[in-house]
Design a protein around this motif. Sequence first.
Motif, PDB file in Angstrom:
ATOM      1  N   GLY A 227       0.805  -1.210   0.000  1.00 33.74           N
ATOM      2  CA  GLY A 227       0.000   0.000   0.000  1.00 33.74           C
ATOM      3  C   GLY A 227       0.837   1.258   0.000  1.00 33.74           C
ATOM      4  N   TYR A 228       0.219   2.339  -0.462  1.00 33.77           N
ATOM      5  CA  TYR A 228       0.894   3.635  -0.495  1.00 33.77           C
ATOM      6  C   TYR A 228      -0.116   4.723  -0.173  1.00 33.77           C
ATOM      7  CZ  TYR A 228       3.530   7.664  -2.225  1.00 33.77           C
ATOM      8  OH  TYR A 228       4.173   8.865  -2.324  1.00 33.77           O
ATOM      9  N   SER A 229       0.223   5.593   0.772  1.00 38.32           N
ATOM     10  CA  SER A 229      -0.633   6.711   1.172  1.00 38.32           C
ATOM     11  C   SER A 229      -0.079   8.011   0.600  1.00 38.32           C
ATOM     12  CB  SER A 229      -0.699   6.808   2.700  1.00 38.32           C
ATOM     13  OG  SER A 229      -1.237   5.633   3.260  1.00 38.32           O
ATOM     14  N   PHE A 230      -0.992   8.883   0.157  1.00 37.94           N
ATOM     15  CA  PHE A 230      -0.553  10.150  -0.415  1.00 37.94           C
ATOM     16  C   PHE A 230      -1.641  11.201  -0.214  1.00 37.94           C
ATOM     17  CE2 PHE A 230      -2.574   7.524  -3.539  1.00 37.94           C
ATOM     18  CZ  PHE A 230      -3.367   8.366  -4.308  1.00 37.94           C
ATOM     19  N   PHE A 231      -1.273  12.445  -0.433  1.00 34.90           N
ATOM     20  CA  PHE A 231      -2.157  13.581  -0.171  1.00 34.90           C
ATOM     21  C   PHE A 231      -2.749  13.435   1.231  1.00 34.90           C
ATOM     22  CE2 PHE A 231      -2.728  13.411  -4.987  1.00 34.90           C
ATOM     23  CZ  PHE A 231      -1.709  14.319  -5.188  1.00 34.90           C
ATOM     24  N   ASP A 232      -4.036  13.701   1.390  1.00 36.94           N
ATOM     25  CA  ASP A 232      -4.668  13.625   2.702  1.00 36.94           C
ATOM     26  C   ASP A 232      -5.660  12.462   2.724  1.00 36.94           C
ATOM     27  OD1 ASP A 232      -5.570  14.125   5.248  1.00 36.94           O
ATOM     28  OD2 ASP A 232      -6.986  15.688   4.611  1.00 36.94           O
ATOM     29  N   LYS A 233      -5.288  11.358   3.365  1.00 37.05           N
ATOM     30  CA  LYS A 233      -6.127  10.174   3.523  1.00 37.05           C
ATOM     31  C   LYS A 233      -6.459   9.492   2.200  1.00 37.05           C
ATOM     32  CE  LYS A 233      -8.253  11.719   7.833  1.00 37.05           C
ATOM     33  NZ  LYS A 233      -9.521  11.998   8.547  1.00 37.05           N
ATOM     34  N   HIS A 234      -5.557   9.589   1.238  1.00 33.40           N
ATOM     35  CA  HIS A 234      -5.678   8.820   0.009  1.00 33.40           C
ATOM     36  C   HIS A 234      -4.782   7.591   0.135  1.00 33.40           C
ATOM     37  CE1 HIS A 234      -7.684  11.839  -2.760  1.00 33.40           C
ATOM     38  NE2 HIS A 234      -7.461  12.538  -1.653  1.00 33.40           N
ATOM     39  N   HIS A 235      -5.302   6.433  -0.246  1.00 26.78           N
ATOM     40  CA  HIS A 235      -4.532   5.201  -0.095  1.00 26.78           C
ATOM     41  C   HIS A 235      -4.832   4.278  -1.268  1.00 26.78           C
ATOM     42  CE1 HIS A 235      -3.483   1.181   1.595  1.00 26.78           C
ATOM     43  NE2 HIS A 235      -2.489   1.864   2.144  1.00 26.78           N
ATOM     44  N   ILE A 236      -3.785   3.722  -1.838  1.00 25.47           N
ATOM     45  CA  ILE A 236      -3.935   2.740  -2.910  1.00 25.47           C
ATOM     46  C   ILE A 236      -3.210   1.473  -2.481  1.00 25.47           C
ATOM     47  CG2 ILE A 236      -1.889   3.581  -4.163  1.00 25.47           C
ATOM     48  CD1 ILE A 236      -3.429   2.883  -6.767  1.00 25.47           C
ATOM     49  N   SER A 237      -3.818   0.321  -2.739  1.00 30.32           N
ATOM     50  CA  SER A 237      -3.198  -0.930  -2.313  1.00 30.32           C
ATOM     51  C   SER A 237      -3.385  -1.998  -3.380  1.00 30.32           C
ATOM     52  CB  SER A 237      -3.786  -1.412  -0.984  1.00 30.32           C
ATOM     53  OG  SER A 237      -5.159  -1.739  -1.125  1.00 30.32           O
ATOM     54  N   LEU A 238      -2.418  -2.898  -3.428  1.00 33.46           N
ATOM     55  CA  LEU A 238      -2.406  -4.005  -4.369  1.00 33.46           C
ATOM     56  C   LEU A 238      -2.250  -5.294  -3.574  1.00 33.46           C
ATOM     57  CD1 LEU A 238      -2.180  -5.047  -7.347  1.00 33.46           C
ATOM     58  CD2 LEU A 238       0.301  -4.730  -7.112  1.00 33.46           C
ATOM     59  N   GLY A 239      -3.164  -6.255  -3.791  1.00 36.80           N
ATOM     60  CA  GLY A 239      -3.127  -7.497  -3.037  1.00 36.80           C
ATOM     61  C   GLY A 239      -3.038  -8.710  -3.926  1.00 36.80           C
ATOM     62  N   PHE A 240      -2.386  -9.758  -3.411  1.00 41.21           N
ATOM     63  CA  PHE A 240      -2.271 -11.024  -4.133  1.00 41.21           C
ATOM     64  C   PHE A 240      -2.415 -12.156  -3.135  1.00 41.21           C
ATOM     65  CE2 PHE A 240       0.443 -14.621  -5.438  1.00 41.21           C
ATOM     66  CZ  PHE A 240      -0.214 -14.986  -6.608  1.00 41.21           C
TER      67      PHE A 240
END
Length: 664
Positions: A227-240
């Motif tokens: 996962g990676y957090s950016f700006f204010d409470k934005h989060h993107i995650s990749l799962g396998f």
Amino acid sequence: MFRKLIVLIIFIIVFFQNKNLLAEEPYELSEIIVTASKLEEPKRDVSYSVQVITQEDIKNSTAHNAGDLIAEAAIGHIHKYPGLLTSSIGLRGFRTDLFDDLKSRVLVLINGNRAGTVNLATIPIDDIDRIEIVKGPASVLYGSSAMGGVINVITKQGKEEGIHGSIGGELGSWDFWKTKAELYGKKNNFDFYISASGSGVNDYSAKNYGKIENTGYNDESLSARLGYSFFDKHHISLGFQHWRGWKIGSPGPIYEPDPDDYKNIERNRFDLEYKTSTFKAGYYFTKDRNEYHEGSITGVWEIPNEVTLKKTTTQGATIQKMFSIDDHRIIIGGQWDRIEVKNSRNTGAPYNPNSKYDSYGVFTEGRLSLFNKKLLLNAGIRYDYFENEILPTEGILSLKPRKENLDHLTVRGGILYKITDNLSIKANAGTAFRAPAPDELATDYISSWGIHYLGNPDLKPEKSKSYDVGFAYTKDFFNTELTFFHSEFRDKILSYYDKTLNAQTFKNVEGATIQGIEGNLSYNIGALAGLNFSLEPFVNFTYHTRYSSKDEVEIKKYGKTLTYTPKYTASFGIRAGKEKWGLKLIANYIGDEKVIDWNPLSKNYGKVVDKADFIVVNLKGSYRPIKNLEITLFVENLFDRAYEYVQYYPMPRRTITGGIKWLF
């Protein structure tokens, strides 16, 4: 076995005699956060009935996979076979299908999306953060199949700052072994979780039957989430998530043991999610390969090493946005799911044709918050459109590919009133449904054994109307919840032989009436008595006060009482713990239920019989003699009872497993 018992006794003596435990901090409870409304919020703010299997429950469980965890939760009927098959899970009288996700009346999810399997034994326990069991109609938010409710498996992700991990192994009865490792943490804006495991076991013994051949298996798993957090409470995650089991024994019932049938199963899952505090979008993709090897059979049906292969691809996308005005809110979202199934058989035509299912849904659910958040009112509506296709299938020459479409509308509402900070009452009412599967709507072919299978394009979705009322009380370390529920099941889809059409086809019939009481209670008497460790008795139960069929054909054939629906189910026991140690004793009770006797040697063959109730008791303890070392010991079927979840499939005798784990 004697040496293992001696080890257990020594473990217990050390467990309770270690004086260093008195210097530890007392155990404290934390607030439970759930996603039953597709938003993360405190469980006390949700009107729907939600049972949570927490990370603490998982840590202190003897379970090996998600199926074992659900069995411990005692929510209803469960089909648990030897050889990694846990399916047909009951919830408020509705069940998942034994093999087909689309024919289930309870929906299984992973992180809010379709799991792509109804076999919870293929979901590794090491990757599970918690399981949320949402009881009652949930089709407004989740679509088809959520009639009895939703089982949502939430996987782990990196939460703690820094880099952490563990490596360990387990050894136990029946030559069981397991190795596992995990690495997780957060660094600046990045978070990660990685785990891997492998295990195997040989044939077990069952009380009164001795060794049950062909019950061993091997499996492996690999899971990761970045996962990676950016700006204010934005989060993107990749799962396998990868799970593979091979040489999974399929021993057959005790009246017809089979020493050489086995399964090879592989499931790979990928998902991508982007979310903020008010917006979420995601995509998931799952491939499930189920390969069944059947040894040669002599006699009338001679099959030379038949291999049946079923490949299921499940994928989909979701998007949702929350709008808020003061304390009020509304969620608007959309969902797409596609399930493609391909079947083959090495000795001829497959038993089922290939199919494709597309579901498109839009939904909205709002909540009014009144009187300083004391009164919460929910209401939601959903529209779904379905495209069902039977596809060309190699080997089925008579197949006529068809496509049939249908749509459906679903509604529900709920109310939660907080009488005090500790006591709340709640009520819910709503509809739910299961859309017909492609073969029920569009199939048209003549099988290799001469039977014409014909879908019915005029089928209606199966439907339920449900309501429940209850209360919840929480104060200090005392928690209790009690709910009464009532459901009317109608338009059940029935497979039958139509003499006029000269075909096996489908029709809608009356369903059933199901009602009952469910509840839970726990009390940390350790905190009450001023002890410096937790000591918490607990109980979860479901009691069906009525579960009667309305289908005249079913009543005439099997009686009015629904089959495979126990009157009572419960889990109860005691858990204790502190920072360095934990202990859990849990008893699971499955009550009497009506089942169909499939033993051709029995005088009751094809008839409904009473399957006796049983209790199985499990015990697990963990201890950290030093900060980085954890020792575990657990005993399944502590009192060495004879029991079986499925008639004629006896489960193992007392099983002892020990483990060690190094944490860093």
